[in-house]
Design a protein around this motif. Structure first.
Motif, PDB file in Angstrom:
ATOM      1  N   VAL A  96       0.842  -1.194   0.000  1.00 20.75           N
ATOM      2  CA  VAL A  96       0.000   0.000   0.000  1.00 20.75           C
ATOM      3  C   VAL A  96       0.880   1.249   0.000  1.00 20.75           C
ATOM      4  CG1 VAL A  96      -1.657   1.361   1.347  1.00 20.75           C
ATOM      5  CG2 VAL A  96      -2.001  -1.094   1.055  1.00 20.75           C
ATOM      6  N   ALA A  97       1.928   1.234   0.816  1.00 21.80           N
ATOM      7  CA  ALA A  97       2.838   2.376   0.878  1.00 21.80           C
ATOM      8  C   ALA A  97       3.543   2.599  -0.452  1.00 21.80           C
ATOM      9  CB  ALA A  97       3.866   2.163   1.991  1.00 21.80           C
ATOM     10  N   LEU A  98       3.826   1.523  -1.182  1.00 21.61           N
ATOM     11  CA  LEU A  98       4.500   1.634  -2.469  1.00 21.61           C
ATOM     12  C   LEU A  98       3.550   1.976  -3.610  1.00 21.61           C
ATOM     13  CD1 LEU A  98       6.906  -1.430  -2.189  1.00 21.61           C
ATOM     14  CD2 LEU A  98       7.581   0.978  -2.281  1.00 21.61           C
ATOM     15  N   GLY A  99       2.252   1.986  -3.315  1.00 21.63           N
ATOM     16  CA  GLY A  99       1.278   2.330  -4.340  1.00 21.63           C
ATOM     17  C   GLY A  99       0.794   1.159  -5.160  1.00 21.63           C
ATOM     18  N   SER A 100       1.120  -0.066  -4.722  1.00 26.53           N
ATOM     19  CA  SER A 100       0.627  -1.244  -5.454  1.00 26.53           C
ATOM     20  C   SER A 100      -0.893  -1.323  -5.390  1.00 26.53           C
ATOM     21  CB  SER A 100       1.234  -2.521  -4.867  1.00 26.53           C
ATOM     22  OG  SER A 100       2.646  -2.484  -4.899  1.00 26.53           O
ATOM     23  N   TYR A 101      -1.462  -0.881  -4.259  1.00 26.09           N
ATOM     24  CA  TYR A 101      -2.914  -0.835  -4.086  1.00 26.09           C
ATOM     25  C   TYR A 101      -3.281   0.564  -3.608  1.00 26.09           C
ATOM     26  CZ  TYR A 101      -2.015  -5.855  -3.865  1.00 26.09           C
ATOM     27  OH  TYR A 101      -1.563  -7.120  -4.132  1.00 26.09           O
ATOM     28  N   SER A 102      -4.345   1.091  -4.150  1.00 26.84           N
ATOM     29  CA  SER A 102      -4.780   2.420  -3.745  1.00 26.84           C
ATOM     30  C   SER A 102      -5.577   2.345  -2.445  1.00 26.84           C
ATOM     31  CB  SER A 102      -5.656   3.050  -4.834  1.00 26.84           C
ATOM     32  OG  SER A 102      -6.898   2.361  -4.921  1.00 26.84           O
ATOM     33  N   LEU A 103      -5.734   3.498  -1.785  1.00 29.34           N
ATOM     34  CA  LEU A 103      -6.563   3.541  -0.585  1.00 29.34           C
ATOM     35  C   LEU A 103      -8.004   3.176  -0.914  1.00 29.34           C
ATOM     36  CD1 LEU A 103      -5.214   6.696   1.270  1.00 29.34           C
ATOM     37  CD2 LEU A 103      -4.859   4.297   1.855  1.00 29.34           C
ATOM     38  N   GLN A 104      -8.440   3.491  -2.127  1.00 26.23           N
ATOM     39  CA  GLN A 104      -9.790   3.111  -2.542  1.00 26.23           C
ATOM     40  C   GLN A 104      -9.913   1.590  -2.627  1.00 26.23           C
ATOM     41  OE1 GLN A 104     -12.384   5.315  -3.049  1.00 26.23           O
ATOM     42  NE2 GLN A 104     -13.676   3.486  -3.175  1.00 26.23           N
ATOM     43  N   ASP A 105      -8.869   0.931  -3.144  1.00 23.87           N
ATOM     44  CA  ASP A 105      -8.863  -0.534  -3.192  1.00 23.87           C
ATOM     45  C   ASP A 105      -8.993  -1.113  -1.784  1.00 23.87           C
ATOM     46  OD1 ASP A 105      -8.472  -0.531  -5.937  1.00 23.87           O
ATOM     47  OD2 ASP A 105      -6.297  -0.744  -5.786  1.00 23.87           O
ATOM     48  N   VAL A 106      -8.215  -0.553  -0.859  1.00 26.54           N
ATOM     49  CA  VAL A 106      -8.235  -1.041   0.515  1.00 26.54           C
ATOM     50  C   VAL A 106      -9.604  -0.793   1.146  1.00 26.54           C
ATOM     51  CG1 VAL A 106      -7.162  -0.872   2.794  1.00 26.54           C
ATOM     52  CG2 VAL A 106      -5.750  -0.670   0.746  1.00 26.54           C
ATOM     53  N   LEU A 107     -10.167   0.397   0.886  1.00 32.02           N
ATOM     54  CA  LEU A 107     -11.486   0.727   1.418  1.00 32.02           C
ATOM     55  C   LEU A 107     -12.534  -0.292   0.978  1.00 32.02           C
ATOM     56  CD1 LEU A 107     -13.641   2.580   2.725  1.00 32.02           C
ATOM     57  CD2 LEU A 107     -13.664   3.890   0.595  1.00 32.02           C
ATOM     58  N   GLU A 108     -12.593  -0.557  -0.322  1.00 32.31           N
ATOM     59  CA  GLU A 108     -13.610  -1.479  -0.838  1.00 32.31           C
ATOM     60  C   GLU A 108     -13.378  -2.894  -0.309  1.00 32.31           C
ATOM     61  OE1 GLU A 108     -16.234  -0.491  -2.242  1.00 32.31           O
ATOM     62  OE2 GLU A 108     -15.580   1.582  -2.534  1.00 32.31           O
ATOM     63  N   SER A 109     -12.109  -3.272  -0.123  1.00 29.98           N
ATOM     64  CA  SER A 109     -11.813  -4.590   0.435  1.00 29.98           C
ATOM     65  C   SER A 109     -12.287  -4.683   1.876  1.00 29.98           C
ATOM     66  CB  SER A 109     -10.306  -4.866   0.362  1.00 29.98           C
ATOM     67  OG  SER A 109      -9.869  -4.893  -0.979  1.00 29.98           O
ATOM     68  N   ARG A 110     -12.041  -3.623   2.646  1.00 27.14           N
ATOM     69  CA  ARG A 110     -12.515  -3.607   4.039  1.00 27.14           C
ATOM     70  C   ARG A 110     -14.034  -3.734   4.089  1.00 27.14           C
ATOM     71  NH1 ARG A 110     -11.065   0.718   8.296  1.00 27.14           N
ATOM     72  NH2 ARG A 110     -12.019  -0.916   9.581  1.00 27.14           N
ATOM     73  N   VAL A 111     -14.709  -2.993   3.244  1.00 28.35           N
ATOM     74  CA  VAL A 111     -16.182  -3.038   3.240  1.00 28.35           C
ATOM     75  C   VAL A 111     -16.664  -4.454   2.951  1.00 28.35           C
ATOM     76  CG1 VAL A 111     -18.242  -2.298   1.996  1.00 28.35           C
ATOM     77  CG2 VAL A 111     -16.524  -0.600   2.682  1.00 28.35           C
ATOM     78  N   THR A 112     -16.095  -5.072   1.933  1.00 33.29           N
ATOM     79  CA  THR A 112     -16.513  -6.425   1.554  1.00 33.29           C
ATOM     80  C   THR A 112     -16.268  -7.421   2.688  1.00 33.29           C
ATOM     81  OG1 THR A 112     -16.064  -5.990  -0.784  1.00 33.29           O
ATOM     82  CG2 THR A 112     -16.152  -8.298  -0.092  1.00 33.29           C
ATOM     83  N   LEU A 113     -15.064  -7.378   3.245  1.00 37.03           N
ATOM     84  CA  LEU A 113     -14.709  -8.324   4.308  1.00 37.03           C
ATOM     85  C   LEU A 113     -15.567  -8.108   5.554  1.00 37.03           C
ATOM     86  CD1 LEU A 113     -10.810  -8.168   3.991  1.00 37.03           C
ATOM     87  CD2 LEU A 113     -12.227 -10.190   3.586  1.00 37.03           C
ATOM     88  N   GLU A 114     -15.720  -6.847   5.954  1.00 31.82           N
ATOM     89  CA  GLU A 114     -16.385  -6.602   7.229  1.00 31.82           C
ATOM     90  C   GLU A 114     -17.903  -6.706   7.134  1.00 31.82           C
ATOM     91  OE1 GLU A 114     -14.831  -4.329  10.219  1.00 31.82           O
ATOM     92  OE2 GLU A 114     -12.922  -3.884   9.239  1.00 31.82           O
ATOM     93  N   ARG A 115     -18.454  -6.462   5.980  1.00 29.27           N
ATOM     94  CA  ARG A 115     -19.884  -6.749   5.832  1.00 29.27           C
ATOM     95  C   ARG A 115     -20.132  -8.231   6.085  1.00 29.27           C
ATOM     96  NH1 ARG A 115     -23.778  -3.364   4.004  1.00 29.27           N
ATOM     97  NH2 ARG A 115     -25.026  -5.257   3.798  1.00 29.27           N
ATOM     98  N   HIS A 116     -19.296  -9.063   5.486  1.00 33.49           N
ATOM     99  CA  HIS A 116     -19.443 -10.511   5.721  1.00 33.49           C
ATOM    100  C   HIS A 116     -19.250 -10.839   7.198  1.00 33.49           C
ATOM    101  CE1 HIS A 116     -18.974 -14.865   5.190  1.00 33.49           C
ATOM    102  NE2 HIS A 116     -17.992 -14.745   6.068  1.00 33.49           N
TER     103      HIS A 116
END
Length: 241
Positions: A96-116
């Protein structure tokens, strides 16, 4: 269990050592708790230098499948373990720090995981898990709690709910994704204009989520969790932190 070791292919590189060890894990010849032979024995059997073997062992330790203990005696040497949480979090944080994944990517992943997680926890969480979550929230409301203490407890709460869902992989991924943005979340908490008000608002959201889980209202708990994540984490995305 006695494991048969044999020399690796011609190139004496740590990648081939890793491949050799991985093959034995996949085949079931090596399991969590098993110890590797001492370096002085394993290196010549594999046909590699001890420096190449050490490099391979360091890689395995970094990714959380091996722990090496120095010294002599029965507890010395390298042992196969299962410890993916810290390793995945560290790896993801770097990417994430290197920019491989954007903060938006992380946000959507958190939403998906935590909704479940919240929806499943409403169905599967034990009374002990829910009581522990309640204790965490109580500590988050303690007078004088610092942003750093709050952030650590916040992580524990969300990971506990993920674990209470009954899916260990979801729990590990939740911990890793949360860990990947830990520095940014802490910076945002510490930079809040009114820290007590910010903490109170976040605590109210946590309390509401937990009440819904206790009541078995999984979908509603998931909805509140998504609002909670998009509200605070979404603020990080919007500001580019």
């Amino acid at each position: 269990m006695s494991v048969e070791w044999e020399p690796v292919r011609q190139a004496r590189t740590h990648e081939l050592v890793l491949e050799s060890i991985e093959q034995r894990v996949v085949a079931g010849e090596l399991k969590a708790g098993d110890r590797l032979p001492p370096e002085r024995e394993l290196a010549p059997v594999l046909g590699v230098s001890r420096s190449a073997l050490r490099e391979a062992l360091r890689v395995l330790e970094t990714i959380g499948v091996l722990v090496a203990q120095s010294g002599r005696g029965p507890d010395a040497g390298a042992r196969i373990v299962r410890n993916p949480d810290d390793a995945l979090g560290r790896l993801l944080r770097l990417h994430v720090a290197l920019g491989s994944y954007s903060l938006q990517d992380v946000l959507e992943s958190r939403v998906t995981l935590e909704r479940h997680s919240f929806e499943a926890a409403a169905e599967h969480a034990s009374a002990e898990d829910l009581d522990e979550a309640e204790r965490i929230l109580h500590r988050m409301r303690a007078p004088g709690v610092t942003a750093a203490e709050f952030s650590d407890l916040d992580t524990r709460f969300h990971v506990l709910i993920a674990r209470a869902s009954g899916n260990h992989l979801i729990s590990t991924l939740t911990a890793a994704v949360r860990e990947s943005v830990r520095p940014m979340i802490l910076q945002a908490l510490e930079g809040a204009e009114d820290w007590p008000a910010t903490a109170e608002a976040l605590n109210d959201e946590h309390a509401r989520m937990l009440r819904l889980v206790r009541a078995g209202e999984g979908v509603q708990a998931a909805d509140v969790a998504e609002q909670h994540i998009r509200g605070f984490h979404g603020g990080l995305v919007g500001t580019g932190h």
